[in-house]
Design a protein around this motif. Sequence first.
Motif, PDB file in Angstrom:
ATOM      1  N   PHE A  84      51.947  66.255  64.402  1.00  0.00           N
ATOM      2  CA  PHE A  84      52.563  64.990  64.806  1.00  0.00           C
ATOM      3  C   PHE A  84      54.013  65.008  64.304  1.00  0.00           C
ATOM      4  N   VAL A  85      54.978  64.779  65.197  1.00  0.00           N
ATOM      5  CA  VAL A  85      56.390  64.872  64.784  1.00  0.00           C
ATOM      6  C   VAL A  85      57.060  63.489  64.843  1.00  0.00           C
ATOM      7  N   VAL A  86      57.641  63.111  63.712  1.00  0.00           N
ATOM      8  CA  VAL A  86      58.387  61.843  63.597  1.00  0.00           C
ATOM      9  C   VAL A  86      59.851  62.190  63.347  1.00  0.00           C
ATOM     10  N   VAL A  87      60.765  61.484  64.001  1.00  0.00           N
ATOM     11  CA  VAL A  87      62.204  61.719  63.779  1.00  0.00           C
ATOM     12  C   VAL A  87      62.829  60.445  63.192  1.00  0.00           C
ATOM     13  N   ASP A  88      63.638  60.624  62.155  1.00  0.00           N
ATOM     14  CA  ASP A  88      64.305  59.489  61.504  1.00  0.00           C
ATOM     15  C   ASP A  88      65.393  58.884  62.380  1.00  0.00           C
ATOM     16  N   LEU A  89      65.486  57.564  62.362  1.00  0.00           N
ATOM     17  CA  LEU A  89      66.669  56.875  62.891  1.00  0.00           C
ATOM     18  C   LEU A  89      67.708  56.906  61.775  1.00  0.00           C
ATOM     19  N   PRO A  90      68.890  57.502  62.024  1.00  0.00           N
ATOM     20  CA  PRO A  90      69.869  57.593  60.932  1.00  0.00           C
ATOM     21  C   PRO A  90      70.570  56.257  60.670  1.00  0.00           C
ATOM     22  N   PHE A  91      71.227  56.205  59.530  1.00  0.00           N
ATOM     23  CA  PHE A  91      71.995  55.022  59.118  1.00  0.00           C
ATOM     24  C   PHE A  91      72.971  54.622  60.225  1.00  0.00           C
ATOM     25  N   GLY A  92      72.966  53.331  60.549  1.00  0.00           N
ATOM     26  CA  GLY A  92      73.920  52.822  61.544  1.00  0.00           C
ATOM     27  C   GLY A  92      73.420  52.899  62.972  1.00  0.00           C
ATOM     28  N   SER A  93      72.208  53.432  63.183  1.00  0.00           N
ATOM     29  CA  SER A  93      71.745  53.589  64.569  1.00  0.00           C
ATOM     30  C   SER A  93      70.723  52.523  64.971  1.00  0.00           C
ATOM     31  N   TYR A  94      70.385  51.596  64.048  1.00  0.00           N
ATOM     32  CA  TYR A  94      69.346  50.610  64.392  1.00  0.00           C
ATOM     33  C   TYR A  94      69.535  49.236  63.735  1.00  0.00           C
ATOM     34  N   GLU A  95      70.469  49.126  62.792  1.00  0.00           N
ATOM     35  CA  GLU A  95      70.538  47.896  62.009  1.00  0.00           C
ATOM     36  C   GLU A  95      71.259  46.760  62.730  1.00  0.00           C
ATOM     37  N   ALA A  96      72.153  47.105  63.685  1.00  0.00           N
ATOM     38  CA  ALA A  96      73.025  46.074  64.272  1.00  0.00           C
ATOM     39  C   ALA A  96      72.247  45.080  65.125  1.00  0.00           C
ATOM     40  N   SER A  97      71.266  45.571  65.870  1.00  0.00           N
ATOM     41  CA  SER A  97      70.499  44.667  66.741  1.00  0.00           C
ATOM     42  C   SER A  97      69.217  45.366  67.183  1.00  0.00           C
ATOM     43  N   GLU A  98      68.297  44.569  67.684  1.00  0.00           N
ATOM     44  CA  GLU A  98      67.047  45.138  68.205  1.00  0.00           C
ATOM     45  C   GLU A  98      67.347  46.038  69.408  1.00  0.00           C
ATOM     46  N   GLU A  99      68.324  45.642  70.208  1.00  0.00           N
ATOM     47  CA  GLU A  99      68.685  46.443  71.388  1.00  0.00           C
ATOM     48  C   GLU A  99      69.243  47.797  70.961  1.00  0.00           C
ATOM     49  N   GLN A 100      70.084  47.791  69.916  1.00  0.00           N
ATOM     50  CA  GLN A 100      70.631  49.064  69.426  1.00  0.00           C
ATOM     51  C   GLN A 100      69.481  49.959  68.936  1.00  0.00           C
ATOM     52  N   ALA A 101      68.531  49.359  68.218  1.00  0.00           N
ATOM     53  CA  ALA A 101      67.381  50.128  67.710  1.00  0.00           C
ATOM     54  C   ALA A 101      66.583  50.715  68.865  1.00  0.00           C
ATOM     55  N   PHE A 102      66.422  49.932  69.943  1.00  0.00           N
ATOM     56  CA  PHE A 102      65.664  50.436  71.090  1.00  0.00           C
ATOM     57  C   PHE A 102      66.404  51.577  71.775  1.00  0.00           C
ATOM     58  N   ARG A 103      67.720  51.412  71.945  1.00  0.00           N
ATOM     59  CA  ARG A 103      68.502  52.482  72.598  1.00  0.00           C
ATOM     60  C   ARG A 103      68.413  53.787  71.800  1.00  0.00           C
ATOM     61  N   SER A 104      68.557  53.689  70.477  1.00  0.00           N
ATOM     62  CA  SER A 104      68.513  54.897  69.640  1.00  0.00           C
ATOM     63  C   SER A 104      67.112  55.517  69.655  1.00  0.00           C
ATOM     64  N   SER A 105      66.093  54.666  69.544  1.00  0.00           N
ATOM     65  CA  SER A 105      64.713  55.175  69.495  1.00  0.00           C
ATOM     66  C   SER A 105      64.312  55.801  70.814  1.00  0.00           C
ATOM     67  N   SER A 106      64.687  55.142  71.930  1.00  0.00           N
ATOM     68  CA  SER A 106      64.273  55.686  73.233  1.00  0.00           C
ATOM     69  C   SER A 106      64.986  57.008  73.473  1.00  0.00           C
ATOM     70  N   ARG A 107      66.221  57.127  73.005  1.00  0.00           N
ATOM     71  CA  ARG A 107      66.933  58.406  73.155  1.00  0.00           C
ATOM     72  C   ARG A 107      66.192  59.489  72.367  1.00  0.00           C
ATOM     73  N   ILE A 108      65.787  59.186  71.138  1.00  0.00           N
ATOM     74  CA  ILE A 108      65.081  60.184  70.328  1.00  0.00           C
ATOM     75  C   ILE A 108      63.787  60.616  71.022  1.00  0.00           C
ATOM     76  N   LEU A 109      62.982  59.644  71.457  1.00  0.00           N
ATOM     77  CA  LEU A 109      61.702  60.024  72.081  1.00  0.00           C
ATOM     78  C   LEU A 109      61.926  60.789  73.383  1.00  0.00           C
ATOM     79  N   ALA A 110      62.858  60.324  74.209  1.00  0.00           N
ATOM     80  CA  ALA A 110      63.074  60.962  75.520  1.00  0.00           C
ATOM     81  C   ALA A 110      63.685  62.353  75.382  1.00  0.00           C
ATOM     82  N   GLU A 111      64.616  62.519  74.456  1.00  0.00           N
ATOM     83  CA  GLU A 111      65.347  63.800  74.394  1.00  0.00           C
ATOM     84  C   GLU A 111      64.687  64.831  73.478  1.00  0.00           C
ATOM     85  N   THR A 112      63.816  64.400  72.570  1.00  0.00           N
ATOM     86  CA  THR A 112      63.193  65.380  71.660  1.00  0.00           C
ATOM     87  C   THR A 112      61.725  65.638  71.984  1.00  0.00           C
TER      88      THR A 112
END
Length: 283
Positions: A84-112
């Motif tokens: 099972f592989v989990v990837v960290d959301l780095p500093f500054g990629s999720y704290e600003a808003s829920e939308e920012q967190a979703f954009r960063s997370s969806s990029r990680i899941l889709a691209e990795t």
Amino acid sequence: MSNSPARRPTTTDIRAAKDAPEPLACLTCYTAQMARAIDEHVDLILVGDSLGMTIYGYDTTLPVTLDMMVAHGQAVVRSTQSTFVVVDLPFGSYEASEEQAFRSSSRILAETGAQAVKLEGGVEVAQTVRFLVDRGIPVMAHVGLMPQRIQALGGFRAQGRTPETALAVIRDAEAVAAAGAFAVVVEAVPVDTGKRVTEAVPIPTIGIGAGPHCDGQILVIHDALGLFPAFTPRFVKRYAELGAAMSDAAAQYASEVRSGAFPAPEHTFKAVGGTANPAPREP
Ligand code: KIV
């Protein structure tokens, strides 16, 4: 949980570790060869933002970017089949808003192709966790010592050592569990706090310096292999001394090059079809 070479565990399998007799065995990992070496042995690999320190040589995890996490996440997913592989959301990629967190997370899941993301925080990120989970992003949370807040904490220090701060760690874990996180990393807390957090939440706790009562354990692979001599936290056990082995190998190589012992005949190519003699020079 023993993993199967045929398929990766799912979040359901990881959650089931809460009631399993054996704790989850987890390691961080960031690169292809290491991922291949550990794939059949561990239940979960975290492509942690600790790579800022272990791979890139920074003093903290703060300079790590989403692009770095995507690149290393891809290398690890490409090189594993049963973990099972989990990837960290780095500093500054999720704290600003829920939308920012979703954009960063969806990029990680889709691209990795990783199964889940991890973010640091408790009560204050619970709403973000809920937002992501409701939109199909499996989230692992991280409470106790949160390295992305190192400037505010004033250093890599154990957390939850007083009754009040222990309660705060427990409240953090309860908040992210209630928000839908499927597991929670608990870092650098006393044994009793690790035990109380584990008893308080219905999801697996993955401890790093949180004592033996957690539902799983994780170590930074460079610490476990003796590859990060700069700083060895108290909770690390070294299972190998690869840093020293690498230095010895490099010293032997350099000495053999200088003495002419390397390359030997078995390390050279032989010509085929005879040797081409250069045409005689014009006088
Ligand atoms: O980034 C990381 O490696 C982590 C571990 C310390 C759990 O978050």
